[in-house]
Design a protein around this motif. Structure first.
Motif, PDB file in Angstrom:
ATOM      1  N   THR A   1       0.831  -1.203   0.000  1.00 59.17           N
ATOM      2  CA  THR A   1       0.000   0.000   0.000  1.00 59.17           C
ATOM      3  C   THR A   1       0.866   1.254   0.000  1.00 59.17           C
ATOM      4  OG1 THR A   1      -1.721  -1.173   1.232  1.00 59.17           O
ATOM      5  CG2 THR A   1      -1.832   1.227   1.212  1.00 59.17           C
ATOM      6  N   MET A   2       1.928   1.245   0.824  1.00 58.43           N
ATOM      7  CA  MET A   2       2.846   2.388   0.865  1.00 58.43           C
ATOM      8  C   MET A   2       3.549   2.572  -0.472  1.00 58.43           C
ATOM      9  SD  MET A   2       2.537   3.698   3.868  1.00 58.43           S
ATOM     10  CE  MET A   2       3.986   4.702   4.043  1.00 58.43           C
ATOM     11  N   PHE A   3       3.831   1.477  -1.131  1.00 54.50           N
ATOM     12  CA  PHE A   3       4.463   1.563  -2.452  1.00 54.50           C
ATOM     13  C   PHE A   3       3.518   2.176  -3.479  1.00 54.50           C
ATOM     14  CE2 PHE A   3       5.412  -0.234  -6.638  1.00 54.50           C
ATOM     15  CZ  PHE A   3       6.737   0.143  -6.785  1.00 54.50           C
ATOM     16  N   GLY A   4       2.236   1.912  -3.339  1.00 51.48           N
ATOM     17  CA  GLY A   4       1.273   2.368  -4.329  1.00 51.48           C
ATOM     18  C   GLY A   4       0.835   3.812  -4.175  1.00 51.48           C
ATOM     19  N   ILE A   5       1.217   4.468  -3.076  1.00 54.14           N
ATOM     20  CA  ILE A   5       0.775   5.864  -2.850  1.00 54.14           C
ATOM     21  C   ILE A   5       1.981   6.791  -2.739  1.00 54.14           C
ATOM     22  CG2 ILE A   5      -1.406   5.183  -1.775  1.00 54.14           C
ATOM     23  CD1 ILE A   5      -0.092   5.719   0.937  1.00 54.14           C
ATOM     24  N   GLN A   6       3.002   6.539  -3.563  1.00 56.79           N
ATOM     25  CA  GLN A   6       4.255   7.289  -3.476  1.00 56.79           C
ATOM     26  C   GLN A   6       4.031   8.806  -3.508  1.00 56.79           C
ATOM     27  OE1 GLN A   6       7.405   5.940  -3.335  1.00 56.79           O
ATOM     28  NE2 GLN A   6       6.953   3.795  -3.663  1.00 56.79           N
ATOM     29  N   PHE A   7       3.316   9.278  -4.526  1.00 57.85           N
ATOM     30  CA  PHE A   7       3.203  10.725  -4.748  1.00 57.85           C
ATOM     31  C   PHE A   7       2.470  11.414  -3.609  1.00 57.85           C
ATOM     32  CE2 PHE A   7       0.664  14.315  -6.313  1.00 57.85           C
ATOM     33  CZ  PHE A   7       1.685  15.154  -6.719  1.00 57.85           C
ATOM     34  N   TRP A   8       1.261  10.915  -3.290  1.00 65.14           N
ATOM     35  CA  TRP A   8       0.452  11.583  -2.290  1.00 65.14           C
ATOM     36  C   TRP A   8       1.042  11.455  -0.890  1.00 65.14           C
ATOM     37  CZ3 TRP A   8      -2.848  15.080  -3.623  1.00 65.14           C
ATOM     38  CH2 TRP A   8      -3.438  15.018  -4.889  1.00 65.14           C
ATOM     39  N   PHE A   9       1.759  10.364  -0.632  1.00 63.19           N
ATOM     40  CA  PHE A   9       2.405  10.213   0.664  1.00 63.19           C
ATOM     41  C   PHE A   9       3.564  11.206   0.799  1.00 63.19           C
ATOM     42  CE2 PHE A   9       5.211   8.389   3.830  1.00 63.19           C
ATOM     43  CZ  PHE A   9       4.337   7.895   4.779  1.00 63.19           C
ATOM     44  N   ALA A  10       4.313  11.405  -0.284  1.00 63.36           N
ATOM     45  CA  ALA A  10       5.484  12.285  -0.234  1.00 63.36           C
ATOM     46  C   ALA A  10       5.115  13.754  -0.303  1.00 63.36           C
ATOM     47  CB  ALA A  10       6.440  11.938  -1.373  1.00 63.36           C
ATOM     48  N   LEU A  11       3.940  14.075  -0.861  1.00 61.29           N
ATOM     49  CA  LEU A  11       3.574  15.477  -1.077  1.00 61.29           C
ATOM     50  C   LEU A  11       3.576  16.301   0.212  1.00 61.29           C
ATOM     51  CD1 LEU A  11       2.733  17.506  -3.235  1.00 61.29           C
ATOM     52  CD2 LEU A  11       0.343  16.901  -2.785  1.00 61.29           C
ATOM     53  N   PRO A  12       2.908  15.878   1.305  1.00 59.44           N
ATOM     54  CA  PRO A  12       2.971  16.687   2.530  1.00 59.44           C
ATOM     55  C   PRO A  12       4.363  16.721   3.144  1.00 59.44           C
ATOM     56  CG  PRO A  12       1.836  14.616   2.940  1.00 59.44           C
ATOM     57  CD  PRO A  12       2.017  14.713   1.458  1.00 59.44           C
ATOM     58  N   ILE A  13       5.154  15.664   2.924  1.00 57.74           N
ATOM     59  CA  ILE A  13       6.533  15.672   3.418  1.00 57.74           C
ATOM     60  C   ILE A  13       7.347  16.734   2.689  1.00 57.74           C
ATOM     61  CG2 ILE A  13       8.658  14.320   3.581  1.00 57.74           C
ATOM     62  CD1 ILE A  13       6.935  11.842   3.953  1.00 57.74           C
ATOM     63  N   LEU A  14       7.197  16.805   1.368  1.00 51.85           N
ATOM     64  CA  LEU A  14       7.900  17.827   0.594  1.00 51.85           C
ATOM     65  C   LEU A  14       7.427  19.230   0.982  1.00 51.85           C
ATOM     66  CD1 LEU A  14       7.896  16.131  -2.932  1.00 51.85           C
ATOM     67  CD2 LEU A  14       9.807  16.316  -1.329  1.00 51.85           C
ATOM     68  N   LEU A  15       6.126  19.369   1.239  1.00 52.63           N
ATOM     69  CA  LEU A  15       5.606  20.657   1.688  1.00 52.63           C
ATOM     70  C   LEU A  15       6.237  21.062   3.023  1.00 52.63           C
ATOM     71  CD1 LEU A  15       3.595  23.026   1.517  1.00 52.63           C
ATOM     72  CD2 LEU A  15       1.916  21.553   2.664  1.00 52.63           C
ATOM     73  N   SER A  16       6.347  20.121   3.948  1.00 55.74           N
ATOM     74  CA  SER A  16       6.954  20.411   5.250  1.00 55.74           C
ATOM     75  C   SER A  16       8.419  20.800   5.102  1.00 55.74           C
ATOM     76  CB  SER A  16       6.818  19.192   6.168  1.00 55.74           C
ATOM     77  OG  SER A  16       5.463  18.845   6.366  1.00 55.74           O
ATOM     78  N   ILE A  17       9.139  20.087   4.236  1.00 52.96           N
ATOM     79  CA  ILE A  17      10.549  20.419   4.008  1.00 52.96           C
ATOM     80  C   ILE A  17      10.677  21.817   3.425  1.00 52.96           C
ATOM     81  CG2 ILE A  17      12.586  19.821   2.643  1.00 52.96           C
ATOM     82  CD1 ILE A  17      11.751  16.891   2.891  1.00 52.96           C
ATOM     83  N   ALA A  18       9.789  22.162   2.475  1.00 52.40           N
ATOM     84  CA  ALA A  18       9.836  23.489   1.859  1.00 52.40           C
ATOM     85  C   ALA A  18       9.545  24.581   2.886  1.00 52.40           C
ATOM     86  CB  ALA A  18       8.833  23.559   0.706  1.00 52.40           C
ATOM     87  N   VAL A  19       8.544  24.366   3.744  1.00 49.59           N
ATOM     88  CA  VAL A  19       8.200  25.367   4.754  1.00 49.59           C
ATOM     89  C   VAL A  19       9.335  25.532   5.755  1.00 49.59           C
ATOM     90  CG1 VAL A  19       6.629  25.888   6.657  1.00 49.59           C
ATOM     91  CG2 VAL A  19       5.721  25.051   4.501  1.00 49.59           C
ATOM     92  N   LEU A  20       9.914  24.428   6.212  1.00 45.36           N
ATOM     93  CA  LEU A  20      11.032  24.513   7.156  1.00 45.36           C
ATOM     94  C   LEU A  20      12.242  25.175   6.510  1.00 45.36           C
ATOM     95  CD1 LEU A  20      10.750  21.046   8.937  1.00 45.36           C
ATOM     96  CD2 LEU A  20      10.268  23.289   9.924  1.00 45.36           C
ATOM     97  N   GLY A  21      12.488  24.869   5.220  1.00 49.32           N
ATOM     98  CA  GLY A  21      13.588  25.516   4.517  1.00 49.32           C
ATOM     99  C   GLY A  21      13.386  27.012   4.414  1.00 49.32           C
ATOM    100  N   LEU A  22      12.164  27.436   4.134  1.00 54.60           N
ATOM    101  CA  LEU A  22      11.865  28.869   4.073  1.00 54.60           C
ATOM    102  C   LEU A  22      11.984  29.509   5.447  1.00 54.60           C
ATOM    103  CD1 LEU A  22      10.831  31.316   2.451  1.00 54.60           C
ATOM    104  CD2 LEU A  22       8.503  30.530   2.933  1.00 54.60           C
ATOM    105  N   TYR A  23      11.598  28.770   6.486  1.00 56.09           N
ATOM    106  CA  TYR A  23      11.624  29.346   7.836  1.00 56.09           C
ATOM    107  C   TYR A  23      13.042  29.547   8.347  1.00 56.09           C
ATOM    108  CZ  TYR A  23       9.946  30.496  12.471  1.00 56.09           C
ATOM    109  OH  TYR A  23       9.662  31.160  13.641  1.00 56.09           O
ATOM    110  N   ILE A  24      14.011  28.831   7.785  1.00 52.11           N
ATOM    111  CA  ILE A  24      15.413  29.074   8.149  1.00 52.11           C
ATOM    112  C   ILE A  24      15.779  30.528   7.883  1.00 52.11           C
ATOM    113  CG2 ILE A  24      17.805  28.503   7.558  1.00 52.11           C
ATOM    114  CD1 ILE A  24      16.850  25.661   6.985  1.00 52.11           C
TER     115      ILE A  24
END
Length: 282
Positions: A72-95
């Protein structure tokens, strides 16, 4: 120490709603896509069962097609990673925002910070610790979310359609998770050591720009280039096929990188302390 902890509490308090929002978005998106995917897959398999009444569900219909949490985790790669990438982007901007909003915010809050009866290095350390706490907090939240998602998987998927998954298989199945939690300890130390040294280098670059203004932009760019060259370019150049005599074993490469990380961290912290104490005035 007491004033440092108060400054750290202030930085965490200022970011608390954004951090809670990132956690809520991560949980909502990941759990939502897991529920949608599993409901669709279970319904499809139940329909197959109705169309194959004479076939044994446990052996013939699903010989290798049982649902597992890892698949199941393999089949939802994009949507699972999307909020993670959003969090990384927000934390990167907050630096950047963790410093610049003090300068450009209402009533130039940084002047009040610099006039506090405490060593200015505590401001630097509190901001650096806060960023590290946010990163580790999001990582811990993601790891705690996995057992919750596994429980949801077990609630939706009937036992006869389920196949057991090991935690290592779940981590390896989704490309975002090995990036967040490398299974090799050396790789974990390398990845987060690189990230932390990058954060401190950016902190010092910001202080260079604030200390020397227009000329400081050039100093900041040159400093970041020097740090990147030290951390990435120099060690990698020794691993090229064009220089076989300089070949390094993985253990040697790892130790060299750790020493370079330590040097970058030490130089960034020392220079940041000096700029705060000597160059930035109110």
């Amino acid at each position: 120490m007491n004033r440092y902890l108060k400054l750290l509490h202030m930085e965490i308090h200022r970011f608390r709603y954004i951090l809670a929002g990132l956690m809520a978005i991560t949980a909502a998106v990941q759990i939502g896509v897991i529920i949608r995917t599993l409901v669709r897959e279970v319904a499809k398999r139940k329909e197959d069962i109705l169309n194959h009444q004479s076939i044994d569900v446990g052996s013939a219909l699903f010989p290798s097609g049982k649902l597992s949490f890892a698949s199941t985790m393999f089949g939802i790669q994009f949507w699972f990673a999307l909020p993670i990438l959003l969090s990384i982007a927000v934390l990167g901007l907050y630096i950047f925002l963790i410093w610049y909003r003090d300068w450009f915010g209402r009533h130039t809050f940084v002047y009040r910070l610099l006039l506090l009866p405490t060593a200015r290095r505590n401001i630097y350390l509190a901001k650096a610790t806060a960023i590290l706490a946010f990163i580790l907090g999001m990582l811990a939240f993601q790891l705690l979310l996995l057992p919750v998602e596994n429980v949801i998987f077990n609630l939706i998927v009937p036992a006869e359609m389920r196949e057991a998954s090991y935690f290592a298989d779940v981590i390896a199945a989704n490309q975002a998770l090995p990036f967040l939690l490398p299974q090799n300890f050396d790789q974990f130390v390398f990845s987060y050591g690189l990230g932390f040294s990058a954060v401190l280098a950016v902190f010092t670059a910001i202080l260079l720009e604030r200390s020397y203004r227009r000329l400081g932009i050039l100093y900041a760019i040159l400093y970041l280039i020097a740090c990147a060259a030290a951390v990435i370019i120099l060690p990698v150049s020794n691993q090229t096929y064009f220089n076989p005599s300089a070949y390094l074993y993985p253990e040697e490469f790892f130790m060299i990188e750790m020493v370079i990380f330590a040097l970058v961290v030490a130089s960034s912290v020392w220079l940041g302390f000096r700029l705060l104490a000597k160059k930035i005035t109110v």
